[in-house]
Design a protein around this motif. Structure first.
Motif, PDB file in Angstrom:
ATOM      1  N   SER A 290       0.962  -1.156   0.044  1.00 30.92           N
ATOM      2  CA  SER A 290       0.058   0.014  -0.094  1.00 30.92           C
ATOM      3  C   SER A 290       0.909   1.245   0.029  1.00 30.92           C
ATOM      4  O   SER A 290       0.375   2.279  -0.325  1.00 30.92           O
ATOM      5  N   LEU A 291       2.259   1.113   0.275  1.00 29.94           N
ATOM      6  CA  LEU A 291       3.081   2.267   0.440  1.00 29.94           C
ATOM      7  C   LEU A 291       4.128   2.139  -1.160  1.00 29.94           C
ATOM      8  O   LEU A 291       4.814   3.191  -1.222  1.00 29.94           O
ATOM      9  N   MET A 292       3.704   1.270  -1.705  1.00 28.57           N
ATOM     10  CA  MET A 292       4.461   1.164  -2.974  1.00 28.57           C
ATOM     11  C   MET A 292       3.653   1.581  -4.421  1.00 28.57           C
ATOM     12  O   MET A 292       3.849   1.364  -5.626  1.00 28.57           O
ATOM     13  N   VAL A 293       2.756   2.830  -4.073  1.00 23.03           N
ATOM     14  CA  VAL A 293       2.391   3.377  -5.206  1.00 23.03           C
ATOM     15  C   VAL A 293       2.515   4.857  -5.522  1.00 23.03           C
ATOM     16  O   VAL A 293       2.720   5.698  -4.536  1.00 23.03           O
ATOM     17  N   LYS A 294       3.171   5.251  -6.701  1.00 22.09           N
ATOM     18  CA  LYS A 294       3.559   6.702  -6.896  1.00 22.09           C
ATOM     19  C   LYS A 294       2.466   7.502  -7.725  1.00 22.09           C
ATOM     20  O   LYS A 294       1.706   6.918  -8.400  1.00 22.09           O
ATOM     21  N   ARG A 295       2.520   8.614  -7.649  1.00 17.99           N
ATOM     22  CA  ARG A 295       1.842   9.432  -8.221  1.00 17.99           C
ATOM     23  C   ARG A 295       2.375  10.468  -9.128  1.00 17.99           C
ATOM     24  O   ARG A 295       3.143  11.273  -8.429  1.00 17.99           O
ATOM     25  N   ASP A 296       1.990  10.632 -10.352  1.00 17.75           N
ATOM     26  CA  ASP A 296       2.665  11.651 -11.260  1.00 17.75           C
ATOM     27  C   ASP A 296       1.525  12.172 -12.302  1.00 17.75           C
ATOM     28  O   ASP A 296       0.331  12.064 -12.061  1.00 17.75           O
ATOM     29  N   GLN A 297       1.697  13.057 -13.086  1.00 14.46           N
ATOM     30  CA  GLN A 297       1.015  13.577 -14.248  1.00 14.46           C
ATOM     31  C   GLN A 297       0.063  12.596 -14.825  1.00 14.46           C
ATOM     32  O   GLN A 297      -0.836  12.769 -15.594  1.00 14.46           O
ATOM     33  N   ASN A 298       0.593  11.273 -14.898  1.00 15.77           N
ATOM     34  CA  ASN A 298      -0.042  10.354 -15.658  1.00 15.77           C
ATOM     35  C   ASN A 298      -0.991   9.398 -14.608  1.00 15.77           C
ATOM     36  O   ASN A 298      -1.482   8.511 -15.189  1.00 15.77           O
ATOM     37  N   ALA A 301       0.611   4.629 -10.102  1.00 21.32           N
ATOM     38  CA  ALA A 301       1.093   3.540 -10.759  1.00 21.32           C
ATOM     39  C   ALA A 301       2.227   2.822  -9.562  1.00 21.32           C
ATOM     40  O   ALA A 301       2.304   3.539  -8.839  1.00 21.32           O
ATOM     41  N   VAL A 302       2.275   1.631  -9.796  1.00 20.30           N
ATOM     42  CA  VAL A 302       3.348   1.065  -9.055  1.00 20.30           C
ATOM     43  C   VAL A 302       4.710   1.535  -9.115  1.00 20.30           C
ATOM     44  O   VAL A 302       5.112   1.834  -9.882  1.00 20.30           O
ATOM     45  N   ASP A 303       5.009   1.861  -7.656  1.00 22.73           N
ATOM     46  CA  ASP A 303       6.483   2.501  -7.602  1.00 22.73           C
ATOM     47  C   ASP A 303       7.396   1.319  -7.546  1.00 22.73           C
ATOM     48  O   ASP A 303       8.045   0.828  -6.756  1.00 22.73           O
ATOM     49  N   PHE A 304       7.926   0.893  -8.794  1.00 21.47           N
ATOM     50  CA  PHE A 304       8.758  -0.187  -8.978  1.00 21.47           C
ATOM     51  C   PHE A 304      10.339   0.104  -8.438  1.00 21.47           C
ATOM     52  O   PHE A 304      11.038  -0.513  -8.016  1.00 21.47           O
ATOM     53  N   ASP A 305      10.655   1.455  -8.415  1.00 17.61           N
ATOM     54  CA  ASP A 305      11.734   1.949  -8.019  1.00 17.61           C
ATOM     55  C   ASP A 305      11.863   1.903  -6.402  1.00 17.61           C
ATOM     56  O   ASP A 305      12.928   1.484  -5.977  1.00 17.61           O
ATOM     57  N   ARG A 306      10.760   2.350  -5.850  1.00 18.31           N
ATOM     58  CA  ARG A 306      10.959   2.208  -4.424  1.00 18.31           C
ATOM     59  C   ARG A 306      10.843   0.728  -3.966  1.00 18.31           C
ATOM     60  O   ARG A 306      11.687   0.136  -2.839  1.00 18.31           O
ATOM     61  N   LEU A 307      10.062  -0.066  -4.439  1.00 18.32           N
ATOM     62  CA  LEU A 307      10.154  -1.744  -4.256  1.00 18.32           C
ATOM     63  C   LEU A 307      11.402  -2.233  -4.555  1.00 18.32           C
ATOM     64  O   LEU A 307      11.805  -2.965  -3.737  1.00 18.32           O
ATOM     65  N   ALA A 308      12.207  -1.986  -5.469  1.00 19.44           N
ATOM     66  CA  ALA A 308      13.691  -2.249  -5.789  1.00 19.44           C
ATOM     67  C   ALA A 308      14.266  -2.096  -4.792  1.00 19.44           C
ATOM     68  O   ALA A 308      15.655  -2.568  -4.575  1.00 19.44           O
ATOM     69  N   GLY A 309      14.252  -0.872  -4.108  1.00 19.07           N
ATOM     70  CA  GLY A 309      15.184  -0.455  -3.060  1.00 19.07           C
ATOM     71  C   GLY A 309      14.866  -1.142  -1.707  1.00 19.07           C
ATOM     72  O   GLY A 309      15.954  -1.497  -0.899  1.00 19.07           O
ATOM     73  N   ILE A 310      13.733  -1.526  -1.406  1.00 18.63           N
ATOM     74  CA  ILE A 310      13.414  -2.208  -0.277  1.00 18.63           C
ATOM     75  C   ILE A 310      13.788  -3.654  -0.415  1.00 18.63           C
ATOM     76  O   ILE A 310      14.012  -4.259   0.820  1.00 18.63           O
ATOM     77  N   ILE A 311      13.475  -4.352  -1.466  1.00 19.76           N
ATOM     78  CA  ILE A 311      13.680  -5.868  -1.552  1.00 19.76           C
ATOM     79  C   ILE A 311      14.919  -6.236  -1.080  1.00 19.76           C
ATOM     80  O   ILE A 311      15.107  -7.279  -0.065  1.00 19.76           O
ATOM     81  N   PRO A 312      16.133  -5.751  -1.514  1.00 22.83           N
ATOM     82  CA  PRO A 312      17.262  -6.144  -0.920  1.00 22.83           C
ATOM     83  C   PRO A 312      17.745  -6.054   0.478  1.00 22.83           C
ATOM     84  O   PRO A 312      18.213  -6.858   1.072  1.00 22.83           O
ATOM     85  N   LYS A 313      17.174  -5.139   0.863  1.00 23.23           N
ATOM     86  CA  LYS A 313      17.133  -4.803   2.633  1.00 23.23           C
ATOM     87  C   LYS A 313      16.373  -5.817   3.108  1.00 23.23           C
ATOM     88  O   LYS A 313      16.780  -6.374   4.190  1.00 23.23           O
ATOM     89  N   ALA A 314      15.179  -6.009   2.521  1.00 23.44           N
ATOM     90  CA  ALA A 314      14.515  -6.900   3.169  1.00 23.44           C
ATOM     91  C   ALA A 314      15.020  -8.585   3.339  1.00 23.44           C
ATOM     92  O   ALA A 314      14.836  -9.204   4.237  1.00 23.44           O
ATOM     93  N   VAL A 315      15.564  -8.730   2.089  1.00 22.18           N
ATOM     94  CA  VAL A 315      16.193 -10.187   1.963  1.00 22.18           C
ATOM     95  C   VAL A 315      17.523 -10.183   2.903  1.00 22.18           C
ATOM     96  O   VAL A 315      17.390 -11.245   3.693  1.00 22.18           O
ATOM     97  N   ARG A 316      18.147  -9.056   2.906  1.00 26.15           N
ATOM     98  CA  ARG A 316      19.473  -9.119   3.992  1.00 26.15           C
ATOM     99  C   ARG A 316      18.983  -9.156   5.284  1.00 26.15           C
ATOM    100  O   ARG A 316      19.352 -10.139   6.259  1.00 26.15           O
ATOM    101  N   PHE A 317      17.733  -8.579   5.735  1.00 28.91           N
ATOM    102  CA  PHE A 317      17.249  -8.541   6.980  1.00 28.91           C
ATOM    103  C   PHE A 317      16.914 -10.056   7.353  1.00 28.91           C
ATOM    104  O   PHE A 317      17.453 -10.468   8.503  1.00 28.91           O
ATOM    105  N   LEU A 318      16.339 -10.561   6.562  1.00 26.92           N
ATOM    106  CA  LEU A 318      15.666 -12.080   6.747  1.00 26.92           C
ATOM    107  C   LEU A 318      16.943 -13.097   6.971  1.00 26.92           C
ATOM    108  O   LEU A 318      17.049 -13.860   7.715  1.00 26.92           O
TER     109      LEU A 318
END
Length: 585
Positions: A290-298, A301-318
């Motif tokens: 629910s936090l991985m949504v971005k809003r712009d003039q279009n 949309a799914v915020d894939f950049d933010r998701l790409a930043g979180i995933i490696p950290k989450a994998v490392r955490f686990l």
């Protein structure tokens, strides 16, 4: 931190530290710092104190921003005396007094430390079978469940809740009919989920109307035959009556084994999402979509950049959590560290769709799920491969499915899991797992009988923004009226605000099948049916789930249990008073 009132109550009741008098001695921020500091201390094994300090802050930030949350035992136990950070385990149950008593003891230790346990009773001889060669005195699987159940009742998980357990039995076991009916007739304790392990061959016999053989696990002898179709209908009847049993498609599960050289899967963890060999466990966590949504003039949309930043950290955490884990006994520790299984999944998928303006029950939603999961699984895999470059592959890598000429070393034998995320989704104030939203307004029955009013945040934000939020609307929804029937909600918003009761169950398993394609473990999902659903409705859903390649499925018909965690109806309306009197504002 931005925490909802329900999140703070849940944290206070279940997670925050107390002294010996029961007085709270920790705030939510303190809890997350306790967790981040403990987990990041694993970095000392691989790097410098500066690296550990840096990752402490990274982990703290992603948790306090509610972008990622670990499983409950990590929140409870990190930095505390017990120290178990894994939530899910599988224990073997041997067909002997010594084996059974050993497993009961091991289960009590795991549950004392805060974990939940899955068992397969596939090796247990049927009730009335011979013992010691001549006495027809065997108790059978159903009575044995109650032995385990009583031990779970005695041990509250980490002092917080009653032990979480699930038992499975092959459909070919001679006691299968008693096992299927155990919840409906009251012979099986309510704190034990039950699952039937079903083969592809059995499903084919159901479709053809053939009989199948019952086999005594003690000696392999065929003890009789039953109609596959009648047994399957009885399973659906049980699910219609109580929500149990669920179904495990065991052939699919066995095909998903990343380390067949270590053994074969026989069951799953209690939530049905994590595939584990005997004595294995895994550390689980979820990313808040629910936090991985971005809003712009279009538009959104799914915020894939933010998701790409979180995933490696989450994998490392686990992965770090595995290294600081205090396992309850050596067999569990050895198995966990041999395969280093983790399970990263999502919560808030339904709320993401609402923000995107996409109905859950639509082809567009299926397309979003496919795009999202392709990206997610690829990024998780690359993150685990990167960790393997830094730290080495999991010790059981030689002989695994990854061990071939073109294969890259990977840190974790399995990485992606989808669970129900019950209390963690309350903390994050979002929808559970990949499920549709149960209701836009509902009551949650939580620990110690407290009832919490839950108004979906995204619904309230939308309703206020477009001017249709009111006490009258909230009361209608809490009483159980569908958003589709509320004239106060403008027509364009009704489909987007569809809830589980408005969505045909087939949409739920179609969605589950999309997630399953990219998930190396399983996808835990309970498909909700309206009160009016029939046994045939549930049976047909189970067959459709098999067609779609799902590994397991559970169904729940509304009001089929006396006590539900999530409730709507006139009896819930008294909870609304504090909200509109301003107490929660």
């Amino acid at each position: 931190m931005k925490l909802s009132r329900n999140a703070r109550i849940t944290l206070q009741k279940r997670y925050l530290k107390r002294d010996e008098t029961g007085r709270l001695i920790e705030e939510p921020e303190d809890m997350f710092r306790r967790v981040s500091k403990t987990v990041a201390s694993a970095e000392l094994k691989y790097g410098s104190p500066d690296a550990a300090s840096s990752w402490d802050e990274e982990f703290y930030q992603m948790m306090t921003r509610l972008e990622f949350l670990p499983n409950s035992p990590t929140l409870l136990n990190a930095g505390q005396e017990l120290g178990l950070l894994s939530s899910c385990f599988v224990l073997p149950v041997e067909d002997s007094i010594d084996g059974i008593s050993r497993t009961v003891r091991e289960a009590m230790l795991i549950q004392q430390y805060g974990g939940g346990t899955g068992y397969s009773f596939s090796s247990i001889r049927p009730e009335g079978d011979f013992v010691a060669g001549y006495r027809p005195a065997a108790g059978g699987p159903v009575k044995l469940i109650n032995v385990f159940s009583e031990s779970a009742n005695y041990i509250r998980q980490a002092g917080v809740r009653c032990g979480c357990n699930a038992a499975s039995l092959p459909v070919t076991h001679p006691d299968i009919m008693n096992f299927i009916k155990a919840k409906s007739d009251g012979s099986c304790s309510a704190n034990f989920a039950t699952n039937i392990s079903i083969t592809d061959d059995f499903i084919e016999k159901v479709r053809r109307g053939d009989n199948f053989s019952l086999v005594n696990p003690r000696n392999g002898a065929v003890t009789g035959e039953l109609s596959a179709r009648e047994v399957f209908t009885t399973i659906a009847q049980g699910a219609w009556s109580t929500g149990d049993p669920g179904i495990i498609f065991i052939d699919r599960i066995k095909e998903s084994n990343p380390t067949p050289h270590l053994g074969a899967f026989d069951t799953t963890d209690p939530c049905g999402g994590q595939l584990l060999l005997p004595y294995e466990s895994a550390t689980l966590g979820t990313i808040n979509l629910s936090l991985m949504v971005k809003r712009d003039q279009n538009g959104p949309a799914v915020d894939f950049d933010r998701l790409a930043g979180i995933i490696p950290k989450a994998v490392r955490f686990l992965d770090d959590a595995l290294d600081v884990n205090r396992f309850p006994f050596s067999q569990v520790e050895n198995a966990a560290l041999a395969t280093r299984k983790i399970g990263l999944g999502f919560m808030g998928f339904a709320e993401m769709l609402m923000q995107l303006g996409i109905p859950y029950n639509s082809e567009e939603a299926l397309s979003v799920a496919d795009q999202l999961m392709r990206f997610f699984s690829d990024t998780v895999r690359r993150s685990s491969e990167q960790l393997a470059q830094e730290r080495g592959a999991f010790p059981a890598f030689p002989g695994s499915i990854y061990d071939h000429a073109e294969g890259k070393p990977i840190r974790n034998a399995s990485c992606v899991t989808f669970t129900n995320t019950g209390t963690t989704s309350i903390i994050a104030n979002t929808s559970s797992g990949i499920h549709p939203i149960y209701s836009l307004v509902m009551v949650r029955n939580i620990l110690d009988g407290e009832r919490l009013l839950d108004i979906n945040e995204q619904f309230e934000r939308t309703a206020r923004e477009h001017g249709f939020f009111s006490r009258g609307l909230v009361e209608k929804l809490l009483a159980g009226e569908s958003p589709q029937d509320c004239l106060e909600i403008p027509q364009p918003h009704r489909r987007i605000l569809a809830t589980a009761k408005d969505i045909e169950p087939e949409w739920c398993i179609r969605m589950q099948s999309i997630f399953q394609r990219y998930t190396d473990n399983a996808v835990s999902q309970t498909v909700n049916f309206p009160k009016e659903a029939t046994v045939d409705d549930i049976a047909n859903l189970f067959l459709k789930a098999h067609e779609l390649g799902i590994k397991g499925i559970t169904a729940y018909r509304d009001t089929s249990r006396d006590v539900q965690v999530l409730c709507t109806g006139d009896a819930c309306l008294d909870v609304i008073e504090g909200y509109f009197n301003g107490d929660l504002k």
